[in-house]
Design an enzyme around this catalytic site. Structure first.
Site, PDB file in Angstrom:
ATOM      1  N   GLU A 290     -15.449 -17.462 -13.662  1.00 32.05           N
ATOM      2  CA  GLU A 290     -14.384 -18.048 -14.350  1.00 32.05           C
ATOM      3  C   GLU A 290     -14.490 -19.517 -14.309  1.00 32.05           C
ATOM      4  OE1 GLU A 290     -10.972 -15.091 -12.725  1.00 32.05           O
ATOM      5  OE2 GLU A 290     -11.514 -16.727 -11.402  1.00 32.05           O
ATOM      6  N   GLY A 292     -14.047 -23.160 -15.249  1.00 34.52           N
ATOM      7  CA  GLY A 292     -12.848 -24.099 -16.043  1.00 34.52           C
ATOM      8  C   GLY A 292     -13.544 -25.589 -16.028  1.00 34.52           C
ATOM      9  N   ARG A 293     -13.399 -26.063 -15.006  1.00 35.09           N
ATOM     10  CA  ARG A 293     -14.170 -27.630 -15.255  1.00 35.09           C
ATOM     11  C   ARG A 293     -15.375 -27.712 -15.995  1.00 35.09           C
ATOM     12  NH1 ARG A 293     -12.516 -31.280 -11.231  1.00 35.09           N
ATOM     13  NH2 ARG A 293     -12.091 -29.407  -9.910  1.00 35.09           N
ATOM     14  N   CYS A 361       4.295 -47.345 -11.518  1.00 35.07           N
ATOM     15  CA  CYS A 361       4.865 -48.316 -10.339  1.00 35.07           C
ATOM     16  C   CYS A 361       4.522 -47.576  -8.931  1.00 35.07           C
ATOM     17  CB  CYS A 361       6.395 -48.435 -10.758  1.00 35.07           C
ATOM     18  SG  CYS A 361       6.703 -48.989 -12.172  1.00 35.07           S
ATOM     19  N   GLU A 362       3.237 -47.756  -8.917  1.00 33.91           N
ATOM     20  CA  GLU A 362       2.641 -47.238  -7.573  1.00 33.91           C
ATOM     21  C   GLU A 362       1.152 -47.872  -7.381  1.00 33.91           C
ATOM     22  OE1 GLU A 362       3.141 -43.889  -6.008  1.00 33.91           O
ATOM     23  OE2 GLU A 362       5.047 -43.599  -7.280  1.00 33.91           O
ATOM     24  N   TYR A 390      -8.551 -31.018 -15.974  1.00 34.28           N
ATOM     25  CA  TYR A 390      -7.405 -31.251 -15.182  1.00 34.28           C
ATOM     26  C   TYR A 390      -6.923 -32.813 -15.204  1.00 34.28           C
ATOM     27  CZ  TYR A 390      -9.232 -27.104 -12.776  1.00 34.28           C
ATOM     28  OH  TYR A 390      -9.822 -25.821 -12.757  1.00 34.28           O
TER      29      TYR A 390
END
Ligand SMILES: *Cc1c(COP(=O)(O)O)cnc(C)c1O
Length: 433
Positions: A290, A292-293, A361-362, A390
């Protein structure tokens, strides 16, 4: 910045993807913009399809859609002959709406809701990968109610520790996923399943984690799982027809990542299955993986526009771009490292070390740390590579920022596959007091 797939520097010194000049894409679609190299996604699908085959062993490649899923992506995956792994009602709904063949859909999740399971069973998807005993009861009840039979795999935890980020390890003994192969109850579960009218038990699934760059982890998984299959076959007198080994194949994000040679790995994996099965005199199970990435990560590039730059009192140089952790949360979440370049000045001399930060704002709103760049000017286009997996799928509306558009590029053509959100989209579910 390492160039992947169809990426090139053209005669104007601009970054080109799929024969499209990135500055033209920005003029046409605006920023931030996710650009997906369709040719590279298809080539990656083909790489898995052609190299994970064997004369003796049946195989299936299942794209893990949580890495990146849209209607267009479902169509592409089907055209390339891959199956689809979904982990939620939303992903399943997307696949159904894209007319993805339902028998090629696999459903995961450690806490699937009754609604999601009902949807999966009524749709007649290929396999449900069952995480725990309580889910088995739920599935049996739903099948009874609708008079349906469903094929399943049991997700097990083979207790393998991989060398990856804590948040994407999945088979430590303390992991929340699956049933441990060391849990003696597992043999009772298999015995009960073998006589179940509503559930067709096909075999086992394990997934050892994500962004794994060490091939030994996959071989260890095969050894442990084949030993376990032998034990189950003996103790339960049953043939395990299928073994799903999950995904997790790591990719290049920055110089510290050395991806495994996939062609060799895939061949070696099947060789090891064969020799283990031969040693134990077991029939060859059908083997699924499987990825994905590894299908989409390198195919994605995010384009941003530079606003201001700032040198702090301590001497740190920031480049402010018009996106942030809302379109790429992976730096904040996993301390991920990205590479970046100024897409409209690819050949210019690098002049300094910059940290690319967004507009959220972080202080943790960082996209790429300590990148060598020419001095960025207002309006320059920053390209961040390897954002295909992702990123869009984890994007949020934090700070009420509309999510960017996604485009596919190929052979000089670009096609919008997700339109940019509007402010209207931002408030569409809000209700007045
Ligand atoms: C996330 C996940 C995958 C895909 O992992 P990648 O690292 O993206 O290849 C495959 N299978 C399962 C069960 C997963 O949870």
């Amino acid at each position: 910045m390492k160039l992947f797939g169809t990426m090139k520097i053209n005669e104007l010194g601009h970054l080109e993807i799929g024969k499209c000049d990135s500055t033209d894409l920005v003029k046409k679609y605006g920023t931030p913009l996710y650009v997906m190299d369709e040719t590279l996604i298809r080539d990656n699908c083909k790489l898995f399809k052609t190299n994970f085959t064997s004369k003796n062993i049946q195989t299936e490649i299942i794209y893990a859609s949580k890495a990146f899923l849209t209607l267009a992506m479902c169509t592409l995956i089907n055209e390339e002959g891959l199956s689809l792994d979904v982990v939620s009602g939303g992903e399943l709904y997307t696949a159904i709406k894209a007319n993805f063949p339902t028998h090629k859909i696999y459903m995961h999740g450690n806490n699937k809701t009754k609604e999601e399971l009902t949807m999966a069973i009524k749709t007649g998807i290929g396999r449900i990968i069952v995480d725990n005993k309580c889910e088995l009861d739920l599935i049996e009840n739903i099948c009874k109610a609708y008079n349906k039979k469903i094929s399943i795999l049991l997700r097990v935890n083979p207790g393998i520790e991989t060398n990856t980020h804590e948040y994407i390890k999945t088979t430590k003994n303390s992991s929340k996923f699956g049933i441990s192969i060391f849990d003696k109850d597992i043999f009772n579960i298999v015995n009960k399943l073998n006589s179940n009218k509503y559930i067709d038990f096909k075999g086992f699934h394990s997934h050892i984690g994500s962004q794994i760059l060490n091939e030994e982890s996959f071989y260890e998984e095969i050894n442990v799982m084949m030993n376990f299959i032998k034990e189950v076959s003996e103790k339960c007198g049953t043939t395990i027809q299928e073994l799903n080994l999950g995904g997790g194949f790591g990719v290049y994000y920055s110089k510290k990542d050395r991806p495994i040679n996939l062609k060799n790995l895939l061949k070696n994996m099947l060789d090891k299955i064969k020799s283990k099965a031969d040693e134990f005199k077991l029939p060859y199970p059908k083997i699924m993986i499987e990825p994905g990435r590894s299908i989409v990560a390198n195919a994605g590039t995010t384009l941003y526009q530079v606003g201001c730059t700032k040198k702090t009192h301590s001497g740190k140089h920031y480049v402010f771009v018009d996106g942030g952790m809302n379109d790429n949360p992976r730096t904040a979440l996993y301390n991920a490292q990205y590479e970046a370049a100024i897409a409209n000045r690819m050949n210019d001399e690098k002049e300094g070390i910059y940290t690319i930060t967004g507009r959220c704002c972080e202080s943790g709103d960082i996209i790429a740390k300590d990148i060598s760049l020419p001095h960025p000017n207002i309006g320059d286009i920053i390209a961040v590579s390897t954002t295909g997996a992702y990123n869009y799928s984890m994007a949020s509306n934090y700070n009420r920022l509309p999510r960017p558009s996604v485009i596919f590029v190929k052979n000089g053509n670009s096609k919008c596959i997700v339109r940019r959100e509007t402010y209207e989209d931002i408030i569409k579910n809000d209700l007045p007091l």
